[in-house]
Structure formats: C-alpha cells, structure tokens
Design a protein around this motif. Structure first.
Motif, PDB file in Angstrom:
ATOM      1  N   ALA A  91      13.279  -6.701 -14.650  1.00  0.00           N
ATOM      2  CA  ALA A  91      14.217  -5.335 -13.837  1.00  0.00           C
ATOM      3  C   ALA A  91      13.949  -5.537 -12.885  1.00  0.00           C
ATOM      4  CB  ALA A  91      13.634  -4.056 -14.052  1.00  0.00           C
ATOM      5  N   VAL A  92      14.619  -5.301 -11.180  1.00  0.00           N
ATOM      6  CA  VAL A  92      13.831  -5.584  -9.912  1.00  0.00           C
ATOM      7  C   VAL A  92      13.518  -4.525  -9.949  1.00  0.00           C
ATOM      8  CG1 VAL A  92      15.644  -5.520  -7.890  1.00  0.00           C
ATOM      9  CG2 VAL A  92      16.507  -6.530  -9.570  1.00  0.00           C
ATOM     10  N   TYR A  93      11.934  -4.321  -9.001  1.00  0.00           N
ATOM     11  CA  TYR A  93      11.580  -3.617  -8.657  1.00  0.00           C
ATOM     12  C   TYR A  93      11.148  -3.290  -7.307  1.00  0.00           C
ATOM     13  CZ  TYR A  93       8.775  -2.970 -13.449  1.00  0.00           C
ATOM     14  OH  TYR A  93       8.960  -3.360 -15.111  1.00  0.00           O
ATOM     15  N   TYR A  94      11.668  -1.934  -6.996  1.00  0.00           N
ATOM     16  CA  TYR A  94      11.940  -1.290  -5.872  1.00  0.00           C
ATOM     17  C   TYR A  94      10.547  -0.473  -5.003  1.00  0.00           C
ATOM     18  CZ  TYR A  94      16.656  -2.950  -6.250  1.00  0.00           C
ATOM     19  OH  TYR A  94      17.525  -3.238  -6.386  1.00  0.00           O
ATOM     20  N   CYS A  95       9.756  -0.676  -3.873  1.00  0.00           N
ATOM     21  CA  CYS A  95       9.761   0.317  -3.567  1.00  0.00           C
ATOM     22  C   CYS A  95      10.495   1.215  -2.495  1.00  0.00           C
ATOM     23  CB  CYS A  95       8.939  -0.317  -2.627  1.00  0.00           C
ATOM     24  SG  CYS A  95       7.007   0.437  -1.635  1.00  0.00           S
ATOM     25  N   HIS A  96       9.932   2.491  -3.126  1.00  0.00           N
ATOM     26  CA  HIS A  96      10.228   3.543  -1.978  1.00  0.00           C
ATOM     27  C   HIS A  96       9.305   4.401  -1.484  1.00  0.00           C
ATOM     28  CE1 HIS A  96      11.703   8.234  -1.991  1.00  0.00           C
ATOM     29  NE2 HIS A  96      12.861   7.182  -1.556  1.00  0.00           N
ATOM     30  N   ALA A  97       9.501   4.558   0.116  1.00  0.00           N
ATOM     31  CA  ALA A  97       8.626   5.946   0.556  1.00  0.00           C
ATOM     32  C   ALA A  97       9.550   7.061   1.233  1.00  0.00           C
ATOM     33  CB  ALA A  97       6.992   5.206   1.310  1.00  0.00           C
ATOM     34  N   GLY A  98       8.326   8.122   1.229  1.00  0.00           N
ATOM     35  CA  GLY A  98       9.108   9.160   2.467  1.00  0.00           C
ATOM     36  C   GLY A  98       8.041   9.004   3.928  1.00  0.00           C
ATOM     37  N   ILE A  99       8.421   8.679   4.691  1.00  0.00           N
ATOM     38  CA  ILE A  99       7.843   9.185   5.995  1.00  0.00           C
ATOM     39  C   ILE A  99       8.586   9.389   7.336  1.00  0.00           C
ATOM     40  CG2 ILE A  99       8.261   6.477   8.202  1.00  0.00           C
ATOM     41  CD1 ILE A  99       7.651   4.859   5.264  1.00  0.00           C
ATOM     42  N   ARG A 100       8.755   9.965   7.968  1.00  0.00           N
ATOM     43  CA  ARG A 100       8.147  10.199   9.068  1.00  0.00           C
ATOM     44  C   ARG A 100       7.450   9.362  10.495  1.00  0.00           C
ATOM     45  NH1 ARG A 100       4.730  15.693  10.153  1.00  0.00           N
ATOM     46  NH2 ARG A 100       3.232  14.189  11.685  1.00  0.00           N
ATOM     47  N   GLN A 101       8.915   9.526  10.902  1.00  0.00           N
ATOM     48  CA  GLN A 101       8.797   8.512  12.629  1.00  0.00           C
ATOM     49  C   GLN A 101       7.968   9.166  13.368  1.00  0.00           C
ATOM     50  OE1 GLN A 101      13.909   6.569  11.953  1.00  0.00           O
ATOM     51  NE2 GLN A 101      11.865   5.063  13.321  1.00  0.00           N
ATOM     52  N   VAL A 102       7.675   7.993  14.390  1.00  0.00           N
ATOM     53  CA  VAL A 102       6.967   8.693  15.614  1.00  0.00           C
ATOM     54  C   VAL A 102       8.175   9.613  16.094  1.00  0.00           C
ATOM     55  CG1 VAL A 102       5.953   7.663  17.710  1.00  0.00           C
ATOM     56  CG2 VAL A 102       5.168   6.293  15.552  1.00  0.00           C
ATOM     57  N   GLY A 103       7.398  10.536  16.765  1.00  0.00           N
ATOM     58  CA  GLY A 103       8.518  11.775  17.102  1.00  0.00           C
ATOM     59  C   GLY A 103       9.624  11.864  16.803  1.00  0.00           C
ATOM     60  N   GLY A 104       9.856  11.964  15.298  1.00  0.00           N
ATOM     61  CA  GLY A 104      10.317  12.871  14.485  1.00  0.00           C
ATOM     62  C   GLY A 104       9.847  13.422  13.986  1.00  0.00           C
ATOM     63  N   LEU A 105      10.962  14.958  13.095  1.00  0.00           N
ATOM     64  CA  LEU A 105      10.224  15.717  12.816  1.00  0.00           C
ATOM     65  C   LEU A 105      10.074  16.313  11.164  1.00  0.00           C
ATOM     66  CD1 LEU A 105      12.807  18.953  15.185  1.00  0.00           C
ATOM     67  CD2 LEU A 105       9.975  18.305  14.985  1.00  0.00           C
ATOM     68  N   TYR A 106      10.758  15.300  11.077  1.00  0.00           N
ATOM     69  CA  TYR A 106      11.150  14.566   8.898  1.00  0.00           C
ATOM     70  C   TYR A 106      11.204  13.845   8.354  1.00  0.00           C
ATOM     71  CZ  TYR A 106      14.232  19.192  10.740  1.00  0.00           C
ATOM     72  OH  TYR A 106      14.736  20.051  11.367  1.00  0.00           O
ATOM     73  N   PHE A 107      10.580  13.842   7.268  1.00  0.00           N
ATOM     74  CA  PHE A 107      10.488  12.685   6.969  1.00  0.00           C
ATOM     75  C   PHE A 107      11.677  12.551   5.565  1.00  0.00           C
ATOM     76  CE2 PHE A 107       5.957  12.500   5.833  1.00  0.00           C
ATOM     77  CZ  PHE A 107       5.933  13.434   6.432  1.00  0.00           C
ATOM     78  N   ARG A 108      12.088  10.853   6.455  1.00  0.00           N
ATOM     79  CA  ARG A 108      13.788  10.755   4.471  1.00  0.00           C
ATOM     80  C   ARG A 108      12.714   9.328   3.902  1.00  0.00           C
ATOM     81  NH1 ARG A 108      17.337   6.254   7.880  1.00  0.00           N
ATOM     82  NH2 ARG A 108      16.996   5.922   5.575  1.00  0.00           N
ATOM     83  N   GLY A 109      13.483   9.527   3.167  1.00  0.00           N
ATOM     84  CA  GLY A 109      13.288   8.099   1.810  1.00  0.00           C
ATOM     85  C   GLY A 109      14.049   6.393   2.731  1.00  0.00           C
ATOM     86  N   TYR A 110      12.831   6.020   2.834  1.00  0.00           N
ATOM     87  CA  TYR A 110      13.203   4.028   2.524  1.00  0.00           C
ATOM     88  C   TYR A 110      12.619   3.952   1.458  1.00  0.00           C
ATOM     89  CZ  TYR A 110      12.956   5.780   7.606  1.00  0.00           C
ATOM     90  OH  TYR A 110      13.010   5.903   8.708  1.00  0.00           O
ATOM     91  N   TRP A 111      13.671   3.207   1.277  1.00  0.00           N
ATOM     92  CA  TRP A 111      13.475   1.352   0.510  1.00  0.00           C
ATOM     93  C   TRP A 111      13.278  -0.140   0.845  1.00  0.00           C
ATOM     94  CZ3 TRP A 111      14.054   3.374  -4.777  1.00  0.00           C
ATOM     95  CH2 TRP A 111      14.761   4.229  -4.820  1.00  0.00           C
ATOM     96  N   GLY A 112      12.369  -0.194  -0.047  1.00  0.00           N
ATOM     97  CA  GLY A 112      12.617  -1.765   0.125  1.00  0.00           C
ATOM     98  C   GLY A 112      13.576  -2.683  -0.556  1.00  0.00           C
ATOM     99  N   LYS A 113      14.202  -3.790  -0.808  1.00  0.00           N
ATOM    100  CA  LYS A 113      15.275  -4.522  -1.152  1.00  0.00           C
ATOM    101  C   LYS A 113      14.815  -4.953  -2.233  1.00  0.00           C
ATOM    102  CE  LYS A 113      16.465  -6.339   3.376  1.00  0.00           C
ATOM    103  NZ  LYS A 113      16.913  -7.968   4.693  1.00  0.00           N
ATOM    104  N   GLY A 114      13.349  -5.384  -3.441  1.00  0.00           N
ATOM    105  CA  GLY A 114      13.118  -4.937  -4.309  1.00  0.00           C
ATOM    106  C   GLY A 114      12.622  -6.516  -4.600  1.00  0.00           C
ATOM    107  N   THR A 115      11.936  -6.577  -5.653  1.00  0.00           N
ATOM    108  CA  THR A 115      11.178  -7.856  -6.373  1.00  0.00           C
ATOM    109  C   THR A 115      11.623  -8.043  -8.023  1.00  0.00           C
ATOM    110  OG1 THR A 115       9.392  -9.633  -6.069  1.00  0.00           O
ATOM    111  CG2 THR A 115       9.674  -6.931  -6.157  1.00  0.00           C
ATOM    112  N   LEU A 116      12.111  -9.685  -7.984  1.00  0.00           N
ATOM    113  CA  LEU A 116      12.469  -9.118  -9.439  1.00  0.00           C
ATOM    114  C   LEU A 116      11.185  -9.890 -10.159  1.00  0.00           C
ATOM    115  CD1 LEU A 116      14.353 -10.065 -12.040  1.00  0.00           C
ATOM    116  CD2 LEU A 116      14.773 -11.947 -10.897  1.00  0.00           C
ATOM    117  N   VAL A 117      11.099  -8.768 -11.443  1.00  0.00           N
ATOM    118  CA  VAL A 117      10.207  -9.467 -12.158  1.00  0.00           C
ATOM    119  C   VAL A 117      10.613  -9.335 -13.819  1.00  0.00           C
ATOM    120  CG1 VAL A 117       8.396  -8.180 -14.040  1.00  0.00           C
ATOM    121  CG2 VAL A 117       8.202  -7.730 -12.028  1.00  0.00           C
ATOM    122  N   THR A 118      10.090 -10.794 -14.089  1.00  0.00           N
ATOM    123  CA  THR A 118      10.798 -11.176 -15.246  1.00  0.00           C
ATOM    124  C   THR A 118       9.673 -11.277 -16.189  1.00  0.00           C
ATOM    125  OG1 THR A 118      13.019 -12.533 -14.612  1.00  0.00           O
ATOM    126  CG2 THR A 118      12.132 -13.438 -16.873  1.00  0.00           C
TER     127      THR A 118
END
Length: 121
Positions: A91-118
């Motif tokens: 499958a293509v494996y994706y990284c995801h993280a809940g991140i609060r930016q500097v100066g931000g109040l809330y966390f939001r989800g970010y995704w990587g572009k994925g890496t293929l595992v065969t």
C-alpha cells in the motif's frame, strides 16, 4: 508552514522488514498524536498505528504483533518498524499528525505525501 515527509518505503520480500520514518518540520509549537495510515488503490485510507504525545500506542488488528510505532519528540519524528511483512501489506503509507503551529490556538491535522511499500517475491 508545516510539512510531513515520509521515507523508507520500497520493495521487500514476504517475511521481510522495512522501517518507515516521517519528519515534521516548519513552524511547530506542539505535536499531539502521530499516526501511520495506508491506502490501497481504490480503497479508503485506514489507520495502521497511532502514538499519542505521551507515548500510548494503538494498532490495527492487522498490524498487532508485527508493526511497532515510535516517536522522537525532540526531533519531531515518528517511525513504523514493520516486520513479517505480507503481500497484503502492500500500500501507500501516509504519515499524519495533529500539530499546533507557533502562535496558533488549535491543533489541526497534517498529512505527508505518502511512501509506497510493495511486498512481493
């Protein structure tokens, strides 16, 4: 700007191992949970493993006993050690993280572009 970049995918034989890594960079104040998802073509993206900020881990049934998720909070990285790989882990494996930016109040989800595992002989 926050970025997640995965690495470590590739071709491996059944029964083999791979280690995926994901590095978060940018204007990061704090990272909450970090996850690995995977997606087959034409199918939904499914959670494989999750690790919270305090280190609590959760695994999909398909990953239990074979995969290990870990993180390095100092380096803003998360890894997925995958052992005893099976063809159905392909499958293509994706990284995801809940991140609060500097100066931000809330966390939001970010995704990587994925890496293929065969997994194939």
């Amino acid at each position: 700007q926050v970025q997640l970049v995965e690495s470590g995918g590739g071709l491996v034989q059944p029964g083999g191992s791979l280690r995926l890594s994901c590095a978060a960079s940018g204007s990061i104040s704090r990272i909450d949970a970090m996850d690995w998802y995977r997606q087959d073509p034409g199918k939904q993206r499914d959670l494989v493993a999750r690790i919270t900020g305090s280190g609590t881990t959760t695994y999909a049934d398909s990953a239990k006993g074979r995969f290990t998720i870990s993180r390095d909070n100092a380096k803003n990285t998360v890894s997925l050690q995958m052992n005893s790989l099976k063809p159905e882990d392909t499958a293509v494996y994706y990284c995801h993280a809940g991140i609060r930016q500097v100066g931000g109040l809330y966390f939001r989800g970010y995704w990587g572009k994925g890496t293929l595992v065969t997994v194939s002989s």
